[in-house]
Design an enzyme around this catalytic site. Structure first.
Site, PDB file in Angstrom:
ATOM      1  N   ARG A  45      33.580   2.867  -8.491  1.00  0.00           N
ATOM      2  CA  ARG A  45      32.441   2.166  -9.094  1.00  0.00           C
ATOM      3  C   ARG A  45      31.161   2.370  -8.278  1.00  0.00           C
ATOM      4  O   ARG A  45      30.066   2.268  -8.817  1.00  0.00           O
ATOM      5  CB  ARG A  45      32.745   0.671  -9.232  1.00  0.00           C
ATOM      6  CG  ARG A  45      33.623   0.383 -10.428  1.00  0.00           C
ATOM      7  CD  ARG A  45      33.896  -1.090 -10.573  1.00  0.00           C
ATOM      8  NE  ARG A  45      34.407  -1.395 -11.904  1.00  0.00           N
ATOM      9  CZ  ARG A  45      34.832  -2.583 -12.277  1.00  0.00           C
ATOM     10  NH1 ARG A  45      34.805  -3.589 -11.430  1.00  0.00           N
ATOM     11  NH2 ARG A  45      35.266  -2.791 -13.503  1.00  0.00           N
ATOM     12  N   LYS A 207      44.068 -10.677 -14.492  1.00  0.00           N
ATOM     13  CA  LYS A 207      42.824 -11.383 -14.852  1.00  0.00           C
ATOM     14  C   LYS A 207      42.906 -11.813 -16.312  1.00  0.00           C
ATOM     15  O   LYS A 207      42.356 -11.165 -17.196  1.00  0.00           O
ATOM     16  CB  LYS A 207      41.647 -10.420 -14.732  1.00  0.00           C
ATOM     17  CG  LYS A 207      40.918 -10.395 -13.435  1.00  0.00           C
ATOM     18  CD  LYS A 207      39.560  -9.780 -13.735  1.00  0.00           C
ATOM     19  CE  LYS A 207      38.934  -9.110 -12.586  1.00  0.00           C
ATOM     20  NZ  LYS A 207      37.746  -8.338 -13.012  1.00  0.00           N
ATOM     21  N   GLY A 368      38.744  -0.927 -13.053  1.00  0.00           N
ATOM     22  CA  GLY A 368      39.012  -0.405 -11.722  1.00  0.00           C
ATOM     23  C   GLY A 368      40.488  -0.223 -11.427  1.00  0.00           C
ATOM     24  O   GLY A 368      40.898   0.821 -10.910  1.00  0.00           O
ATOM     25  N   GLY A 391      37.117  -5.328 -18.824  1.00  0.00           N
ATOM     26  CA  GLY A 391      36.846  -6.251 -19.926  1.00  0.00           C
ATOM     27  C   GLY A 391      35.693  -5.764 -20.788  1.00  0.00           C
ATOM     28  O   GLY A 391      35.704  -5.925 -22.017  1.00  0.00           O
TER      29      GLY A 391
HETATM   30  C1  3PG Z   1      35.262  -6.248 -13.905  1.00  0.00           C
HETATM   31  O1  3PG Z   1      35.855  -6.005 -12.846  1.00  0.00           O
HETATM   32  O2  3PG Z   1      35.807  -6.124 -15.025  1.00  0.00           O
HETATM   33  C2  3PG Z   1      33.817  -6.627 -13.839  1.00  0.00           C
HETATM   34  O3  3PG Z   1      33.289  -6.435 -12.573  1.00  0.00           O
HETATM   35  C3  3PG Z   1      33.628  -8.050 -14.286  1.00  0.00           C
HETATM   36  O4  3PG Z   1      34.278  -8.916 -13.404  1.00  0.00           O
HETATM   37  P1  3PG Z   1      34.710 -10.375 -13.890  1.00  0.00           P
HETATM   38  O5  3PG Z   1      35.829 -10.197 -14.868  1.00  0.00           O
HETATM   39  O6  3PG Z   1      35.098 -11.115 -12.657  1.00  0.00           O
HETATM   40  O7  3PG Z   1      33.505 -10.988 -14.581  1.00  0.00           O
END
Ligand code: 3PG
Length: 413
Positions: A45, A207, A368, A391
């Site tokens: 990134r 996440k 990532g 996302g």
């Molecule tokens: C990601 O890693 O998808 C972006 O940097 C957004 O991060 P976040 O989901 O913590 O908002």
């Protein structure tokens, strides 16, 4: 249908801005994985915005980078400092990278006022301020006071309605997208307006919050959805399975149940793991057991998909699954199938990366972790497009209007 482009969105490119002698605030997505020593584990990134940094400097602009890292919840948390990113950015550019200890205030102002053209200022983690996530006008105003021009190159954060992504650009007459966003749209813009079918999405990762909500946008876009990784635990729990000690987002179970029903009603198949690799503690030398779904002990945690699941997911991706839509022509993957950072639990994730590499479909990897997994599997060059957005690409391909793009529209002509 024509693809989504900067032009169709009425967004200017950084190439169209007057940059000479101007202070350019460059919103980056430096949300990079860190290793056990706190150093950047994957610098994709960071490398991805180097062309924009170079372009701004070549045009005579001074570069002030800003970014979030992790989810520090609005307070200063040393483990989320951008220091390791500053070190890597300095290595990659061969320039001094100056990191004030706050993204606004005296130290930042002073460094910017004395910044030389071959130095980069990197503001400290924006999410140390509660106002970032709250899309605060006040924080946005203070950031706007630091610069003359705003450029967003944080493709991975475009889906976040946060101060540096949404409120801030709307305040700036001179605003534009950077070269990374231009490249991402050049590829993903076509797919956002209709990907060739059968289109299969694979979603995983830990996440869950913020990602599970957008799965509904895929309903009209895909012909099948594979869910793995920690994301799958919540769906399996929603189907009534006991997930033992695995990570389950209990408050998202009703949403997972709703999503399963929506996909079933529409006749879009959703495939979940049928077995998993389980451990009692997450360490590389832990005793591993393959357990069928629904048969986890209370202290067992799922850390990878199991062998039968690997076979099932492979059969969907090669088009041989009986209940599948045939050979996919588009495959999008976001989020690992387990704790792939630990080699012992990486098999499922690497098998998905390899299946994408073998596939004749247009393959897109978003985010990532999945990008790092493709690297680990040695197949990055065999993937059609590895996006820096996780996302964000998921939402974009689902047809959502990303707040970060909306905020860039218009500006000075
Ligand atoms: C990601 O890693 O998808 C972006 O940097 C957004 O991060 P976040 O989901 O913590 O908002």
């Amino acid at each position: 249908m024509p693809g989504v482009t900067l032009e169709s969105l009425n967004i200017r490119s950084v190439r169209e801005l007057e940059l000479n002698n101007r202070k350019v605030l460059l919103r980056c997505d430096f949300n990079t994985p860190l290793d056990d020593d706190g150093e950047v584990a994957d610098d994709s990134r960071i490398a991805a915005v180097l062309p924009t940094i170079a372009f701004i400097q070549e045009q005579g602009g001074r570069v002030i980078c800003c970014s979030h890292l992790g989810r520090p919840k609005g307070t200063r948390a040393p483990q989320f400092s951008l220091e390791p990113v500053a070190r890597r950015l300095a290595e990659l550019t061969g320039q001094d990278v100056l990191l004030p200890d706050d993204c606004i205030g005296d130290a930042a102002e002073h460094l910017i006022a004395t910044q030389r053209s071959n130095q980069i200022v990197l503001l400290e983690n924006l999410r140390f301020k509660a106002g970032e996530k709250a899309n605060s006008e006040d924080l946005a105003r203070k950031l706007s006071d630091l610069c003359d021009v705003y450029v967003n190159d944080a493709f991975g954060a475009l889906h976040r309605e946060h101060a540096s992504v949404s409120a801030l650009p709307k305040m700036m007459m001179d605003r534009a997208a950077g070269l990374l966003i231009e490249r991402e749209l050049a590829f993903l813009g076509e797919l956002a307006s209709g990907a060739p079918s059968p289109y299969i999405a694979i979603v995983g990762g830990a996440k869950i919050t913020g990602k599970i909500e957008v799965l509904e946008t895929l309903l009209d876009a895909v012909q099948g959805l594979i869910i793995g990784g920690a994301m799958a635990n919540t769906f399996l729990a929603a189907q009534g399975h006991d997930m033992g000690g695995s990570l389950v987002e209990k408050d998202r179970i009703p949403l997972a149940r709703h999503l399963l029903k929506r996909f079933a009603d529409k006749g879009v198949p959703v495939w979940l793991p049928v077995d998993m690799i389980c451990v009692t503690d997450i360490s590389s030398d832990a005793d591993r057991q393959v357990r069928p779904v629904g048969d986890l002990r209370p202290n067992q945690k799922a850390v990878d998909i199991g062998p039968e699941t690997i076979e099932l997911f492979n059969s969907i991706l090669d088009g041989s699954a009986e209940d599948g839509p045939g050979s996919p022509r588009t495959v999008f993957w976001n989020g690992p199938m387990g704790v792939f950072e630990i080699d012992a639990f990486a098999k499922g994730t690497l098998s998905v990366a390899r299946a994408l590499a073998r596939s004749s479909a247009t393959s897109i990897i978003g985010g990532g972790d999945s990008g790092a997994a493709a690297k680990k599997a040695g197949v990055s060059s065999m993937i059609t497009h590895v996006s820096t957005g996780g996302g964000a690409s998921l939402e974009f391909l689902g047809g959502s209007v990303l707040p970060g793009l909306t905020a860039l529209r218009g500006g000075r002509r």
